[in-house]
Design a protein around this motif. Structure first.
Motif, PDB file in Angstrom:
ATOM      1  N   VAL A 122       0.841  -1.207   0.000  1.00 33.56           N
ATOM      2  CA  VAL A 122       0.000   0.000   0.000  1.00 33.56           C
ATOM      3  C   VAL A 122       0.874   1.255   0.000  1.00 33.56           C
ATOM      4  N   ALA A 123       1.922   1.238   0.834  1.00 32.69           N
ATOM      5  CA  ALA A 123       2.826   2.399   0.870  1.00 32.69           C
ATOM      6  C   ALA A 123       3.532   2.588  -0.468  1.00 32.69           C
ATOM      7  N   ALA A 124       3.936   1.480  -1.090  1.00 34.85           N
ATOM      8  CA  ALA A 124       4.601   1.580  -2.392  1.00 34.85           C
ATOM      9  C   ALA A 124       3.659   2.124  -3.457  1.00 34.85           C
ATOM     10  N   TYR A 125       2.375   1.773  -3.368  1.00 33.14           N
ATOM     11  CA  TYR A 125       1.410   2.278  -4.343  1.00 33.14           C
ATOM     12  C   TYR A 125       1.146   3.779  -4.132  1.00 33.14           C
ATOM     13  N   LEU A 126       0.974   4.191  -2.865  1.00 35.44           N
ATOM     14  CA  LEU A 126       0.669   5.589  -2.586  1.00 35.44           C
ATOM     15  C   LEU A 126       1.849   6.507  -2.897  1.00 35.44           C
ATOM     16  N   TYR A 127       3.065   5.977  -2.724  1.00 39.40           N
ATOM     17  CA  TYR A 127       4.270   6.771  -2.986  1.00 39.40           C
ATOM     18  C   TYR A 127       5.066   6.149  -4.124  1.00 39.40           C
ATOM     19  N   LYS A 128       4.359   5.852  -5.204  1.00 39.94           N
ATOM     20  CA  LYS A 128       4.985   5.174  -6.330  1.00 39.94           C
ATOM     21  C   LYS A 128       6.140   5.970  -6.910  1.00 39.94           C
ATOM     22  N   ASP A 129       5.997   7.309  -6.959  1.00 37.48           N
ATOM     23  CA  ASP A 129       7.060   8.133  -7.524  1.00 37.48           C
ATOM     24  C   ASP A 129       8.323   8.082  -6.675  1.00 37.48           C
ATOM     25  N   GLN A 130       8.169   7.975  -5.350  1.00 41.91           N
ATOM     26  CA  GLN A 130       9.326   7.899  -4.467  1.00 41.91           C
ATOM     27  C   GLN A 130       9.914   6.493  -4.471  1.00 41.91           C
ATOM     28  N   TRP A 131       9.048   5.488  -4.405  1.00 41.42           N
ATOM     29  CA  TRP A 131       9.511   4.103  -4.349  1.00 41.42           C
ATOM     30  C   TRP A 131      10.296   3.716  -5.588  1.00 41.42           C
ATOM     31  N   SER A 132       9.876   4.219  -6.745  1.00 43.02           N
ATOM     32  CA  SER A 132      10.528   3.833  -7.994  1.00 43.02           C
ATOM     33  C   SER A 132      11.932   4.391  -8.119  1.00 43.02           C
ATOM     34  N   HIS A 133      12.305   5.331  -7.236  1.00 45.26           N
ATOM     35  CA  HIS A 133      13.658   5.891  -7.291  1.00 45.26           C
ATOM     36  C   HIS A 133      14.381   5.734  -5.958  1.00 45.26           C
ATOM     37  N   SER A 134      13.922   4.793  -5.126  1.00 43.71           N
ATOM     38  CA  SER A 134      14.516   4.617  -3.805  1.00 43.71           C
ATOM     39  C   SER A 134      15.619   3.587  -3.821  1.00 43.71           C
ATOM     40  N   ALA A 135      16.378   3.550  -2.698  1.00 45.32           N
ATOM     41  CA  ALA A 135      17.383   2.512  -2.451  1.00 45.32           C
ATOM     42  C   ALA A 135      18.396   2.391  -3.570  1.00 45.32           C
ATOM     43  N   GLY A 136      18.888   3.520  -4.063  1.00 47.36           N
ATOM     44  CA  GLY A 136      19.957   3.499  -5.050  1.00 47.36           C
ATOM     45  C   GLY A 136      19.589   2.825  -6.341  1.00 47.36           C
ATOM     46  N   GLY A 137      18.316   2.863  -6.740  1.00 46.51           N
ATOM     47  CA  GLY A 137      17.905   2.264  -7.993  1.00 46.51           C
ATOM     48  C   GLY A 137      17.393   0.847  -7.864  1.00 46.51           C
ATOM     49  N   ASN A 138      17.555   0.210  -6.725  1.00 46.43           N
ATOM     50  CA  ASN A 138      17.026  -1.138  -6.531  1.00 46.43           C
ATOM     51  C   ASN A 138      15.598  -1.005  -6.014  1.00 46.43           C
ATOM     52  N   ASN A 139      14.646  -0.948  -6.935  1.00 45.00           N
ATOM     53  CA  ASN A 139      13.278  -0.577  -6.594  1.00 45.00           C
ATOM     54  C   ASN A 139      12.603  -1.557  -5.653  1.00 45.00           C
ATOM     55  N   ALA A 140      12.897  -2.845  -5.784  1.00 46.00           N
ATOM     56  CA  ALA A 140      12.231  -3.851  -4.950  1.00 46.00           C
ATOM     57  C   ALA A 140      12.681  -3.787  -3.494  1.00 46.00           C
ATOM     58  N   THR A 141      13.804  -3.119  -3.229  1.00 47.92           N
ATOM     59  CA  THR A 141      14.321  -3.071  -1.862  1.00 47.92           C
ATOM     60  C   THR A 141      13.328  -2.427  -0.905  1.00 47.92           C
ATOM     61  N   ALA A 142      12.581  -1.438  -1.382  1.00 45.33           N
ATOM     62  CA  ALA A 142      11.614  -0.753  -0.525  1.00 45.33           C
ATOM     63  C   ALA A 142      10.518  -1.695  -0.050  1.00 45.33           C
ATOM     64  N   ILE A 143      10.289  -2.796  -0.768  1.00 51.19           N
ATOM     65  CA  ILE A 143       9.311  -3.794  -0.342  1.00 51.19           C
ATOM     66  C   ILE A 143       9.994  -4.929   0.407  1.00 51.19           C
ATOM     67  N   ILE A 144      11.143  -5.388  -0.082  1.00 53.31           N
ATOM     68  CA  ILE A 144      11.786  -6.577   0.465  1.00 53.31           C
ATOM     69  C   ILE A 144      12.272  -6.346   1.892  1.00 53.31           C
ATOM     70  N   VAL A 145      12.961  -5.234   2.140  1.00 54.75           N
ATOM     71  CA  VAL A 145      13.613  -5.027   3.434  1.00 54.75           C
ATOM     72  C   VAL A 145      12.632  -5.060   4.607  1.00 54.75           C
ATOM     73  N   PRO A 146      11.541  -4.268   4.604  1.00 61.69           N
ATOM     74  CA  PRO A 146      10.631  -4.335   5.757  1.00 61.69           C
ATOM     75  C   PRO A 146       9.757  -5.581   5.790  1.00 61.69           C
ATOM     76  N   THR A 147       9.774  -6.383   4.718  1.00 61.83           N
ATOM     77  CA  THR A 147       8.973  -7.605   4.680  1.00 61.83           C
ATOM     78  C   THR A 147       9.726  -8.803   5.220  1.00 61.83           C
ATOM     79  N   MET A 148      11.047  -8.774   5.154  1.00 62.08           N
ATOM     80  CA  MET A 148      11.857  -9.942   5.496  1.00 62.08           C
ATOM     81  C   MET A 148      11.649 -10.399   6.934  1.00 62.08           C
ATOM     82  N   MET A 149      11.720  -9.482   7.905  1.00 59.53           N
ATOM     83  CA  MET A 149      11.637  -9.866   9.316  1.00 59.53           C
ATOM     84  C   MET A 149      10.274 -10.464   9.679  1.00 59.53           C
TER      85      MET A 149
END
Length: 415
Positions: free
Chosen positions: A229-256
């Motif tokens: 949901v956060a990635a959808y609402l902030y799609k413009d930010q998520w698509s340029h986050s984590a040094g270009g690795n776009n999936a990191t914004a989803i993977i990192v907080p999901t892992m734990m």
């Protein structure tokens, strides 16, 4: 002699070729780690079988052991074959499964990683190339080559300003658009940090606080969807986050949270046959994975990056779905158990990294005609005698997966 002249002398000339291999200390560490960790994990998993004990090996634990062993073997292989080759206008990193070569004209910029961890080289198109300084021990020639690359942070900041100025959805004037973009960037950072904190908190609460088991499971199950949901609402930010690795914004907080669910499912689901849940886990995690596919389909990133990210996320979705099935199957099962009487025929102790575990060996009963092993505490283990009665409760499971647990035996003659 001026600083520029010194830099020119250090910089590799045309035709120069320098090769940096993995440091010797890391090769030694790879050998020791592979033998100690991968070897130790296999010893602990199969120790009861080597001792002649009829102990069933969980298919789930065996799958994890195989994946961990392959990962450690790859680490060992990488340590003896990986290298970085530096020429006047190109840099190339070779690994066991291929190599990555970038020309200066293909590089957008470079960024030094924190605490001397290495450098991140971002191409104009594609996945960034990360070179660990501790792994390869680069020299002053390498540093001089890197210093002549554009600063990645400045390049990204300039690109962000251009995108914001040209985005009519952010405002009417360029100044309004820049201000709106800055607010969205600040909000996204707070949301992302909040999800990271929640994921770590739920992991430790779920693993250490047994009284908060059920709430922790519900929160852990919700966090991966909150990330989407956060990635959808902030799609413009998520698509340029984590040094270009776009999936990191989803993977990192999901892992734990997913790891916590997996640990809880392995230790508390008490399934008779875990392979059934593993088979259905992919279907249970499919809605979350499909939501990610739809979300990433609207992000302008290279196809190779999408495929690599989705491959990892597919495995994560499988574990997520299977763990939820196993836990929900027990948590929502309110049906009375079918009681089976059996007795103690022996006992054994296993020693591993997780500590010492005590087991009572039970005679055959119900769905376990060959007998089973019941994990008990220290006091129960030392108080047990051959022939002592033990009762096992068999539940059908809310989702149809049978699970068992030990229980107090009802009085003789009770149906």
């Amino acid at each position: 002699m001026t600083e520029g002249t010194v830099r020119d002398e250090l910089y590799p000339a045309a035709g120069d070729r320098r090769v940096y291999r993995v440091a010797k200390w890391l090769r030694v560490a790879a050998v020791i780690a592979t033998l100690a960790l991968a070897g130790g994990a296999n010893v602990m998993l199969f120790q009861p079988l080597w001792q002649g004990l009829n102990v069933p090996v969980s298919p789930l634990l065996m799958s994890v052991d195989v994946l961990f062993t392959l990962l450690m073997l790859y680490f060992l292989w990488w340590s003896f074959t990986a290298k970085v080759t530096l020429c006047a206008d190109t840099i190339e990193e070779s690994t066991p499964f291929g190599s990555r070569r970038l020309r200066k004209s293909e590089i957008k910029g470079c960024m030094r990683l924190p605490k001397g961890g290495g450098v991140l080289i971002a191409p104009k198109n594609g996945v960034p190339l990360t070179i660990s300084k501790d792994s390869y021990n680069p020299d002053r020639y390498f540093d001089a080559w890197i210093d002549k690359l554009p600063d990645l942070k400045q390049v990204q900041q300039q690109e962000e300003e251009v995108r914001a100025r040209n985005d009519p959805s952010l405002g009417v004037t360029p100044a309004q658009r820049l201000a709106t973009y800055a607010r969205r960037k600040s909000h996204f950072g707070k949301v992302y940090l909040g999800l990271l904190f929640a994921s770590m908190a739920v992991f430790y609460v779920g693993v250490l606080a047994s009284a908060a088991f059920a709430p922790a499971v519900f929160i852990a199950a919700a966090i991966p969807w909150c990330c989407l949901v956060a990635a959808y609402l902030y799609k413009d930010q998520w698509s340029h986050s984590a040094g270009g690795n776009n999936a990191t914004a989803i993977i990192v907080p999901t892992m734990m949270p997913v790891l916590m669910l997996f640990i809880m499912a392995s230790s508390r689901a008490d399934l008779v046959d875990a392979s059934q849940v593993m088979a259905h886990g992919a279907l249970a995690g499919l809605p979350w994975l499909l939501a990610i596919v739809v979300l990433m389909g609207n992000i302008a990133v290279p196809l190779r990056q999408k495929l690599l990210s989705l491959l990892f996320l597919a495995a994560l979705a499988w574990v997520y779905g299977g763990s939820l099935l196993a836990l929900g199957n027990r948590m929502f099962d309110q049906s009375p158990p079918q009681v089976f009487r059996t007795h103690v025929v022996g006992w054994h102790v296993t020693h591993g990294k997780g500590g010492t575990h005590y087991y009572l060996e039970l005679a055959g009963w119900g769905p376990e005609p060959g007998g089973t092993h019941l994990r008990v505490g220290y006091a129960t283990y030392h108080a047990a005698h051959r022939g002592d009665p033990v009762c096992m409760g068999l539940h059908p499971g809310r989702l149809g997966f049978q699970w068992v647990h030990s229980m107090d035996c009802p009085p003789e003659g009770t149906p």
